[in-house]
Design a protein around this motif. Sequence first.
Motif, mmCIF file in Angstrom:
data_model
loop_
_atom_site.group_PDB
_atom_site.id
_atom_site.type_symbol
_atom_site.label_atom_id
_atom_site.label_comp_id
_atom_site.label_asym_id
_atom_site.label_seq_id
_atom_site.Cartn_x
_atom_site.Cartn_y
_atom_site.Cartn_z
ATOM 1 N N CYS A 1 77.990 24.090 57.188
ATOM 2 C CA CYS A 1 78.501 22.714 57.119
ATOM 3 C C CYS A 1 77.620 21.853 56.220
ATOM 4 O O CYS A 1 78.117 21.075 55.411
ATOM 5 N N MET A 2 76.299 22.011 56.382
ATOM 6 C CA MET A 2 75.392 21.171 55.597
ATOM 7 C C MET A 2 75.509 21.502 54.114
ATOM 8 O O MET A 2 75.499 20.604 53.270
ATOM 9 N N SER A 3 75.608 22.777 53.782
ATOM 10 C CA SER A 3 75.703 23.118 52.364
ATOM 11 C C SER A 3 77.040 22.648 51.796
ATOM 12 O O SER A 3 77.105 22.154 50.670
ATOM 13 N N LEU A 4 78.075 22.775 52.605
ATOM 14 C CA LEU A 4 79.382 22.314 52.135
ATOM 15 C C LEU A 4 79.388 20.788 52.004
ATOM 16 O O LEU A 4 79.930 20.238 51.037
ATOM 17 N N ALA A 5 78.743 20.107 52.960
ATOM 18 C CA ALA A 5 78.636 18.654 52.875
ATOM 19 C C ALA A 5 77.868 18.279 51.610
ATOM 20 O O ALA A 5 78.239 17.342 50.893
ATOM 21 N N GLY A 6 76.801 19.025 51.309
ATOM 22 C CA GLY A 6 76.036 18.796 50.077
ATOM 23 C C GLY A 6 76.938 18.903 48.862
ATOM 24 O O GLY A 6 76.924 18.044 47.979
ATOM 25 N N ALA B 1 76.381 17.025 34.120
ATOM 26 C CA ALA B 1 75.763 18.354 34.094
ATOM 27 C C ALA B 1 74.929 18.582 35.350
ATOM 28 O O ALA B 1 75.020 19.641 35.991
ATOM 29 N N SER B 2 74.133 17.569 35.729
ATOM 30 C CA SER B 2 73.299 17.807 36.916
ATOM 31 C C SER B 2 74.147 17.843 38.169
ATOM 32 O O SER B 2 73.851 18.588 39.109
ATOM 33 N N ALA B 3 75.228 17.071 38.195
ATOM 34 C CA ALA B 3 76.117 17.134 39.351
ATOM 35 C C ALA B 3 76.746 18.515 39.453
ATOM 36 O O ALA B 3 76.832 19.097 40.545
ATOM 37 N N ARG B 4 77.160 19.066 38.313
ATOM 38 C CA ARG B 4 77.742 20.412 38.325
ATOM 39 C C ARG B 4 76.746 21.425 38.853
ATOM 40 O O ARG B 4 77.069 22.253 39.700
ATOM 41 N N THR B 5 75.504 21.318 38.357
ATOM 42 C CA THR B 5 74.464 22.245 38.813
ATOM 43 C C THR B 5 74.277 22.128 40.318
ATOM 44 O O THR B 5 74.217 23.137 41.035
ATOM 45 N N GLY B 6 74.210 20.873 40.801
ATOM 46 C CA GLY B 6 74.036 20.649 42.231
ATOM 47 C C GLY B 6 75.187 21.247 43.033
ATOM 48 O O GLY B 6 74.974 21.882 44.069
ATOM 49 N N GLN B 7 76.390 21.063 42.502
ATOM 50 C CA GLN B 7 77.557 21.597 43.215
ATOM 51 C C GLN B 7 77.539 23.120 43.264
ATOM 52 O O GLN B 7 77.817 23.722 44.298
ATOM 53 N N ILE B 8 77.217 23.729 42.126
ATOM 54 C CA ILE B 8 77.176 25.195 42.075
ATOM 55 C C ILE B 8 76.131 25.722 43.056
ATOM 56 O O ILE B 8 76.368 26.661 43.807
ATOM 57 N N LEU B 9 74.989 25.049 43.052
ATOM 58 C CA LEU B 9 73.907 25.458 43.951
ATOM 59 C C LEU B 9 74.366 25.362 45.417
ATOM 60 O O LEU B 9 74.213 26.309 46.192
ATOM 61 N N ALA B 10 74.954 24.220 45.757
ATOM 62 C CA ALA B 10 75.381 24.016 47.147
ATOM 63 C C ALA B 10 76.434 25.047 47.537
ATOM 64 O O ALA B 10 76.397 25.613 48.635
ATOM 65 N N PHE B 11 77.362 25.311 46.618
ATOM 66 C CA PHE B 11 78.419 26.264 46.939
ATOM 67 C C PHE B 11 77.857 27.682 47.041
ATOM 68 O O PHE B 11 78.280 28.467 47.891
#
Lengths: 257, 310
Positions: B45-50, B172-182
Motif C-alpha cells: 500500500c505504501m509503495s503504491l501510495a508513493g 523526468a524526476s517524477a517518472r523516475t520516482g514513479q518507476i521506483l515506487a512501482f
Amino acid sequence: MIQESQKDRSILVKFDHVGLSYDGVADILSDVDMVIRDGDFRFLTGPSGAGKTSLLKMIYLAQRPSTGAVTLFGENVNQMPREQLPLMRRRIGVVFQEFRLLEHLTAFENVALPMRVQGVNQNEYAQDVTELLTWVGLGDRIFALPETLSGGEKQRVALARALVAKPDLILADEPTGNVDPIMGERIMRLLVELNRLGTAVIVATHDLDLVRRMKKNILRLKGGRLTLHGPLKERTHKPAAGQDQGAAASRSAMGAG
Amino acid sequence: MGETMEKPLDGSALVPTKRRPLLPEAGAAGAPLITVIAVISFLACMSLAGFFLVRQAAQEWTSDLTGSITVQIISNSPADISRQTDAAAAILRTTSGVVSVKVYSLDERRKLLEPWLGQAEISDDLPVPGIIAVKVQKALRKDLSGLRSQLAEIAPGAVVDDHGVWNDSLAASARTGQILAFGIFLMIMLAAIAVIIYAARAGLAANKEIIDVLHLVGASDEFVAAEVQRRFFLLGLRGAVMGLALAILVLLFAGWALQGVEPSGYFLPAIRNQSGTLFWLIIVPLLMCTVAAFSAKRTVMRALAGRWSQ
C-alpha cells in the motif's frame, strides 16, 4: 482369460500375477492371483507383515502394483491417469484400524464427506447420513466430535462413512483391531449384514477366531504369497490356546499401530 | 449415551448446519501467515501510495507551470526597460489566448532580488529586468513562436520563458520516482507470492492426513486444491485488509501532521488531497487475495499431480 473377465460384469476385482516391491527391497507381494465377485465376503488373513494392508491399498488405489495387472470394475488401473482415480475410489468404501476420521468434523460431517467431495447438495444426503448413523447405533451422537467418541463408536462412524456413497465394495483393514471384543463382534455383524444386502466385503484381519466363527471364505497371505483360497477348515478343538493367541496378537497389533 | 444428543434424528433438521471448512481454519500457519500478509500488504500500500502521490504531485507542479509563462525585459537602460515592458504588456493584453497579465512594479522586482543583493539600497541606475507574469491557455503555451516574434519587434529585450527546462526535469524526476515506487510494489508482491507458495507447501505437509482421507473418499485434486484455495483467499483477504487499514491510518496521519507546514513541502498538495490515492489502494487487498488463491491452487495442483495416488 483377461477378455473373459472384462465381459464378466460380476467381477469387481481381479489380480493377475500381481507383485509389489519397494525400490529393489524384498518383495512385499509376489504373484498374487485373485478374483472378487459381486456379493463376495472374504477374510484376508495372515501374520503381521504378510502384505494384507499392501494388497488392500492396491485395491483402493493408494498403491500401484510393481508387476502384474490389477483390474477394478473391468478396467485395468495400472496405467490409469490420476484424474480418473477419484471416480474409481468412489465405488469403494474403506474402513481402517485407526479409523482415519477428520477430528475437527462432527460424526455427521465425517460420514457426509464422500458425498461432499462429489459436490452433492447437503439436502440430498442429510437423510441418508442420519439413517446410516442410526443403523450403526449412533443416532444419538450425530453431532459429536471424534475426540468425544470411544474406539468402537469411531469405527462405526468410519463404517457409515464407507457406506454413504453406496459403494460396490467395502474394504476393512483390521476393523476390530482398536475396539473391544464385544464391539468388534458387533462391527463384524454389521459387515456381514451389509454383505447380505449385496455389497462385496473384504476384511483383513489376523484374528483367526473371528474368522472361524464367521464361516466365510478366506484369502490367506503368507510371505507375500496367497496360500489359501477358500473356507478355513474347522480345526479339531484347541480352544483355549487358540483364543489366547488371537487376543495376544490383536494386543500387539494395537501397540504397533 | 443420550446426554450429548443435540438435535432430533430427523434428517431435515440437519440441513441448516454450517458447513465447516475441510482444512482446519487456523492451522499452525494461520496467525503468523496473516501477520506476514498484513505487513506485506501495508508495504505494498505504501509503495503504491508513493506511486500515486508522486504522479499527483508532478501533475500539480507541471499544471501550475504549464498554465503560465514569464516575459523578462532585459536592457542596459532602466528607462528602456520600463518603456519596453509597457509595450510588451500592451501586446500581451491584446493577444488571444492570454488569460491575465501581471506587470511587476520596480519595488516588487527589487524585492525579488533581495535574496541575492540583500536589503541594501539598490541604485536607480541598476537595470533591474522587467518581469511580466502571464497566464495563458494551453494552445498558446504550446506555440509561442508568433508571440515571440511580435514581442521582438517592439521590445527587442523581451525574453519569453515557458519554464520548459524546469518542466522537463520535474517530469523526468517524477517518472523516475514513479518507476521506483512501482518497482518496489512489484517486488513486494513477488515476496507475497513466494510466502504463499511456501505456506501452501507447508500446509500440504501439515494436513497430509486430511488430504489423504479426502482422496480416499473420492476427492479429486481439483476439490482439494479448491479447499486450499478458499483457505488462502480468506487468509489473504484478512491480512491484506489489516495492512490496508494500517496504511490508510498512516497516510491520513501524515497528511494531518504536514498540514501546518504549508509552503515548503513538495508533496503537500498531493497528500492533503489524497482521497483519490486512498481509493486506488483498494487494489492491494483485491490483488493480494487473488494472488494468494491462485498461487496456493497452483502449488497444490503441481504438488499433487506428481503422485499417482494419495
